[in-house]
Design an enzyme around this catalytic site. Sequence first.
Site, short mmCIF file in Angstrom:
data_model
loop_
_atom_site.label_atom_id
_atom_site.label_comp_id
_atom_site.label_asym_id
_atom_site.label_seq_id
_atom_site.Cartn_x
_atom_site.Cartn_y
_atom_site.Cartn_z
N ASP A 1 56.38 63.59 19.52
CA ASP A 1 55.69 64.88 19.46
C ASP A 1 54.54 64.74 18.48
O ASP A 1 54.52 65.32 17.39
CB ASP A 1 56.69 65.94 19.00
CG ASP A 1 56.07 67.31 18.84
OD1 ASP A 1 56.75 68.19 18.26
OD2 ASP A 1 54.91 67.51 19.25
N ASP B 1 56.12 70.64 12.72
CA ASP B 1 56.21 72.10 12.73
C ASP B 1 57.65 72.56 12.98
O ASP B 1 58.01 73.68 12.67
CB ASP B 1 55.27 72.67 13.82
CG ASP B 1 55.51 71.99 15.18
OD1 ASP B 1 54.70 71.11 15.54
OD2 ASP B 1 56.52 72.30 15.84
N PRO C 1 46.49 58.55 12.22
CA PRO C 1 47.85 57.99 12.09
C PRO C 1 48.62 57.96 13.40
O PRO C 1 49.56 57.21 13.56
CB PRO C 1 48.52 58.91 11.07
CG PRO C 1 47.72 60.16 11.05
CD PRO C 1 46.32 59.76 11.39
N HIS D 1 57.44 73.18 23.46
CA HIS D 1 58.65 72.72 22.77
C HIS D 1 59.87 72.71 23.70
O HIS D 1 60.74 71.83 23.60
CB HIS D 1 58.88 73.56 21.53
CG HIS D 1 57.86 73.33 20.46
ND1 HIS D 1 57.09 74.33 19.90
CD2 HIS D 1 57.41 72.17 19.89
CE1 HIS D 1 56.26 73.81 19.03
NE2 HIS D 1 56.42 72.49 19.00
N GLN E 1 45.36 64.96 6.79
CA GLN E 1 44.59 65.82 7.71
C GLN E 1 44.33 67.18 7.05
O GLN E 1 44.96 67.52 6.04
CB GLN E 1 45.38 66.03 9.01
CG GLN E 1 46.82 66.50 8.80
CD GLN E 1 47.80 65.90 9.78
OE1 GLN E 1 47.44 65.56 10.93
NE2 GLN E 1 49.04 65.75 9.36
N ASP F 1 47.01 63.81 18.67
CA ASP F 1 46.29 62.98 19.65
C ASP F 1 46.14 61.55 19.13
O ASP F 1 46.24 61.31 17.93
CB ASP F 1 44.89 63.59 19.89
CG ASP F 1 45.00 65.02 20.43
OD1 ASP F 1 44.08 65.81 20.15
OD2 ASP F 1 46.00 65.33 21.07
N1 SAM Z 1 52.40 69.56 19.81
C1 SAM Z 1 51.31 68.93 19.09
C2 SAM Z 1 50.43 68.15 20.03
O1 SAM Z 1 50.81 67.96 21.18
O2 SAM Z 1 49.34 67.76 19.57
C3 SAM Z 1 51.87 68.04 17.99
C4 SAM Z 1 52.49 68.84 16.92
S1 SAM Z 1 53.09 68.04 15.51
C5 SAM Z 1 52.38 69.08 14.32
C6 SAM Z 1 52.18 66.52 15.38
C7 SAM Z 1 52.56 65.78 14.12
O3 SAM Z 1 52.47 64.36 14.28
C8 SAM Z 1 51.66 66.08 12.90
O4 SAM Z 1 52.37 66.87 11.98
C9 SAM Z 1 51.28 64.72 12.34
O5 SAM Z 1 51.29 64.67 10.92
C10 SAM Z 1 52.36 63.84 12.95
N2 SAM Z 1 52.03 62.41 13.03
C11 SAM Z 1 50.88 61.84 13.44
N3 SAM Z 1 50.97 60.49 13.38
C12 SAM Z 1 52.23 60.20 12.92
C13 SAM Z 1 52.94 58.99 12.66
N4 SAM Z 1 52.35 57.78 12.85
N5 SAM Z 1 54.22 59.07 12.22
C14 SAM Z 1 54.82 60.28 12.03
N6 SAM Z 1 54.20 61.48 12.25
C15 SAM Z 1 52.92 61.42 12.71
#
Ligand code: SAM
Length: 274
Positions: free
Chosen positions: A153, A86, A160, A62, A31, A156
Amino acid sequence: MELWFSEYQTKNVKLSFRIKEILYATQSEYQKISVYETEDFGRLLTLDDLVMLTTKDEYIYHEMISHVPMLTHGNASKVLVIGGGDGGTVRELLKHPVKEVHLVEIDKEVVETSKKYFPSVSCGLTDPRVKIFYEDGIEFVKKNKGYDVIIIDSTDPIGPAEGLFSTQFYKNVYSALNEDGIVVAQTETPILLGDLVRKIYKDMSSVFAYTNMYTAVIPTYPGALWTFTMGSKTINPVTKEISSMPNLDTKYYTRELHKSYFILPPFVGKLISE
Ligand code: SAM
């Protein structure tokens, strides 16, 4: 010259922040990662130009994604966070007497960016109780078990994260949880994505004996009203008495409202029961 960052919440609605400075931008394997210094909301992290957190209001999300399941469970010692790179959710979990927190974040660059630009959010990631796995959470839950609480967490349900919003994934989470296990997922906004919120609730309900949604106001998220969905194998969150320990330093979550969080605004209750 005026500098603004705008998130298109729909094709007709955008949220804009006046920017002091663009601090960082990169394209990771997964991303686009950007960091902005804003005039009114502190520092802003975006992924693919979608707001992930601002230092002004990140505590709401959080605290709500962490303390509600942890106090509902009451005795969680091994916790899994999927996504959450994060570090904000991990920071809140460490306020509880946990033994192990596993963070499964697919994109290492999100962790590195947060450690560099969001020290107040990522501060828990170096705690000895935390172990970070740079893996796909979808695969991780198939191979790992024994968790008391699992927190999803994620971004959307696109890219992934899409597979983190499926019945099959919730079944794998079910297997990864202990007998009194609880899962909570961030489950989007009922204001703009009602059909998705309903689908997620029904998918989780098809797997867990108890499925309860709760909400929080997150000013910088699309629609501002956000949902979290809790799946529980044996604990009914609406009747469970929560302990007065540990003493939590929070700014939004409060024990006095714990049970009432599960009382939904009527339009949300109607939405998920249709
Ligand atoms: N609070 C935020 C929200 O509600 O949109 C989410 C924050 S956190 C940064 C979301 C994280 O999910 C991202 O860093 C992303 O890389 C990770 N992510 C997305 N798909 C994933 C997967 N299949 N396995 C592990 N991490 C994943």
